[in-house]
Each structure stands twice: as structure tokens, then as C-alpha cells.
Write a protein that holds these residues in place. Structure first.
Motif, mmCIF file in Angstrom:
data_model
loop_
_atom_site.group_PDB
_atom_site.id
_atom_site.type_symbol
_atom_site.label_atom_id
_atom_site.label_comp_id
_atom_site.label_asym_id
_atom_site.label_seq_id
_atom_site.Cartn_x
_atom_site.Cartn_y
_atom_site.Cartn_z
ATOM 1 N N THR A 17 -18.544 1.968 0.102
ATOM 2 C CA THR A 17 -18.040 3.101 0.888
ATOM 3 C C THR A 17 -17.031 2.623 1.939
ATOM 4 O O THR A 17 -16.894 1.426 2.180
ATOM 5 N N SER A 18 -16.389 3.565 2.589
ATOM 6 C CA SER A 18 -15.488 3.234 3.697
ATOM 7 C C SER A 18 -16.191 3.408 5.036
ATOM 8 O O SER A 18 -15.543 3.462 6.082
ATOM 9 N N ASP A 19 -17.525 3.476 5.000
ATOM 10 C CA ASP A 19 -18.301 3.564 6.246
ATOM 11 C C ASP A 19 -17.974 2.373 7.135
ATOM 12 O O ASP A 19 -17.854 1.245 6.660
ATOM 13 N N GLY A 20 -17.845 2.634 8.425
ATOM 14 C CA GLY A 20 -17.537 1.562 9.372
ATOM 15 C C GLY A 20 -16.048 1.400 9.627
ATOM 16 O O GLY A 20 -15.641 0.507 10.353
ATOM 17 N N TRP A 21 -15.224 2.290 9.044
ATOM 18 C CA TRP A 21 -13.771 2.227 9.190
ATOM 19 C C TRP A 21 -13.220 3.593 9.575
ATOM 20 O O TRP A 21 -13.767 4.618 9.207
ATOM 21 N N HIS A 22 -12.112 3.594 10.303
ATOM 22 C CA HIS A 22 -11.390 4.821 10.627
ATOM 23 C C HIS A 22 -9.909 4.501 10.725
ATOM 24 O O HIS A 22 -9.517 3.343 10.846
ATOM 25 N N GLY A 23 -9.086 5.527 10.653
ATOM 26 C CA GLY A 23 -7.645 5.342 10.790
ATOM 27 C C GLY A 23 -7.276 5.013 12.221
ATOM 28 O O GLY A 23 -7.925 5.476 13.169
ATOM 29 N N THR A 31 -7.263 9.936 3.388
ATOM 30 C CA THR A 31 -7.764 10.278 2.053
ATOM 31 C C THR A 31 -7.275 9.341 0.965
ATOM 32 O O THR A 31 -7.849 9.310 -0.120
ATOM 33 N N ALA A 32 -6.241 8.559 1.219
ATOM 34 C CA ALA A 32 -5.732 7.627 0.209
ATOM 35 C C ALA A 32 -6.571 6.355 0.134
ATOM 36 O O ALA A 32 -6.435 5.585 -0.798
ATOM 37 N N TRP A 33 -7.440 6.132 1.120
ATOM 38 C CA TRP A 33 -8.318 4.962 1.081
ATOM 39 C C TRP A 33 -9.477 5.243 0.145
ATOM 40 O O TRP A 33 -10.209 6.209 0.318
ATOM 41 N N LEU A 42 -5.920 1.035 -0.849
ATOM 42 C CA LEU A 42 -5.058 2.187 -0.594
ATOM 43 C C LEU A 42 -4.512 2.652 -1.927
ATOM 44 O O LEU A 42 -3.814 1.911 -2.611
ATOM 45 N N ASP A 43 -4.837 3.859 -2.318
ATOM 46 C CA ASP A 43 -4.398 4.445 -3.576
ATOM 47 C C ASP A 43 -3.009 5.048 -3.376
ATOM 48 O O ASP A 43 -2.871 6.141 -2.840
ATOM 49 N N ALA A 44 -1.972 4.318 -3.792
ATOM 50 C CA ALA A 44 -0.589 4.758 -3.579
ATOM 51 C C ALA A 44 -0.148 5.720 -4.675
ATOM 52 O O ALA A 44 -0.689 5.719 -5.781
ATOM 53 N N ASN A 45 0.837 6.540 -4.357
ATOM 54 C CA ASN A 45 1.454 7.407 -5.363
ATOM 55 C C ASN A 45 2.178 6.549 -6.384
ATOM 56 O O ASN A 45 2.440 5.372 -6.155
ATOM 57 N N LYS A 46 2.556 7.153 -7.498
ATOM 58 C CA LYS A 46 3.237 6.389 -8.551
ATOM 59 C C LYS A 46 4.542 5.770 -8.071
ATOM 60 O O LYS A 46 4.951 4.742 -8.553
ATOM 61 N N PRO A 50 2.438 5.670 0.073
ATOM 62 C CA PRO A 50 1.043 6.074 0.252
ATOM 63 C C PRO A 50 0.882 7.574 0.450
ATOM 64 O O PRO A 50 1.815 8.252 0.851
ATOM 65 N N LYS A 51 -0.312 8.059 0.141
ATOM 66 C CA LYS A 51 -0.690 9.442 0.439
ATOM 67 C C LYS A 51 -1.008 9.473 1.929
ATOM 68 O O LYS A 51 -0.254 8.905 2.711
ATOM 69 N N THR A 52 -2.083 10.087 2.348
ATOM 70 C CA THR A 52 -2.461 10.027 3.762
ATOM 71 C C THR A 52 -3.360 8.822 3.961
ATOM 72 O O THR A 52 -4.559 8.901 3.798
ATOM 73 N N GLY A 53 -2.741 7.707 4.249
ATOM 74 C CA GLY A 53 -3.484 6.459 4.381
ATOM 75 C C GLY A 53 -3.402 5.916 5.776
ATOM 76 O O GLY A 53 -4.188 6.234 6.634
ATOM 77 N N GLY A 54 -2.418 5.115 6.024
ATOM 78 C CA GLY A 54 -2.227 4.507 7.327
ATOM 79 C C GLY A 54 -3.103 3.295 7.551
ATOM 80 O O GLY A 54 -3.938 2.931 6.724
#
Length: 125
Positions: A17-23, A31-33, A42-46, A50-54
Motif C-alpha cells: 500500500t501507499s500507507d505512510g506517504w502523502h504528496g 492518484t498516479a501513485w 508513478l503510473d505515467a500516461n503513455k 504523470p497523472k496527478t502524482g507529484g
């Protein structure tokens, strides 16, 4: 992971999970993480943007630590780890403008970027 934990390591990623992390400057992670197969990525677009990552920040602060990382990076990647970050978005709009960082690139770097990165690393040390 369990071997490292039983050896006394504090794991920053639980493997699922991404528990323990924040932007950076946010209360939630973008949401891209995503997590899969024991990785946080980070799940990038084609097109590679990036989507909403940061940038992401651990929820807890650490002062005296030993950091060990495993990396995966795709073609044209630009990633890194920043340590001793000051999470004050009013003062530092971009996280990477203020602290020590290890940068991992698979992209071409311009001479000016190379100069600035070298200067920053030497200055910050």
C-alpha cells in the motif's frame, strides 16, 4: 522485506500500500501513485507525463538514519530521493529546490542542468 524488518530495519514501504506517504504539501498521495508486485511507482500516461502524482513525502520524520533503496526506472525516467526536506509549500513551492537529493536519470541532461545539479550537490554538502 520480513528479513529486513526482523533485523531491526524500519521499512518505509510495506510492499502493498501507499500507507505512510502523502504528496508534498498535501494530506493525501496523488492518484498516479500505484503499488504492485512489491513496488511503489508513478503510473505515467503513455506520453510519459504523470497523472496527478507529484513528489511524495513519508508521513513520519527521521533524523538519524541509514537509507537503503532498490530502484526500477524506465526509459526517459527522472526520479530521485530527497532527504531532510522542509515541507513548507509556501516557502518552497517545489520540494526539489531546497534539500539534499539523489537524482536518477535515464534522460539526456543539458550542460546547464548538469552544471546546476553539480553546483547544488557540492553546495549542499
Amino acid at each position: 522485506m520480513s528479513r529486513k524488518k526482523s533485523a531491526g530495519w524500519k521499512l518505509l514501504f510495506d510492499g502493498t500500500t501507499s500507507d505512510g506517504w502523502h504528496g508534498y504539501g498535501s494530506k493525501t498521495i496523488g492518484t498516479a501513485w500505484k503499488t504492485a508486485n512489491g513496488t511503489l511507482y508513478l503510473d505515467a500516461n503513455k506520453d510519459g507525463t504523470p497523472k496527478t502524482g507529484g513528489d511524495i513525502v513519508s508521513d513520519k520524520e527521521y533524523r538519524n538514519f541509514e537509507l537503503q533503496l532498490d530502484w526500477k526506472i524506465d526509459k526517459n525516467g527522472n526520479s530521485g530521493v530527497i532527504i531532510y526536506s522542509n515541507e513548507n509549500k509556501d516557502k518552497y513551492r517545489w520540494m526539489w529546490k531546497q534539500d539534499l537529493r539523489y537524482r536518477l536519470l535515464t534522460t539526456k541532461v543539458t550542460p546547464m542542468e548538469e552544471y546546476l545539479n553539480t553546483r547544488l550537490v557540492i553546495y549542499m554538502i
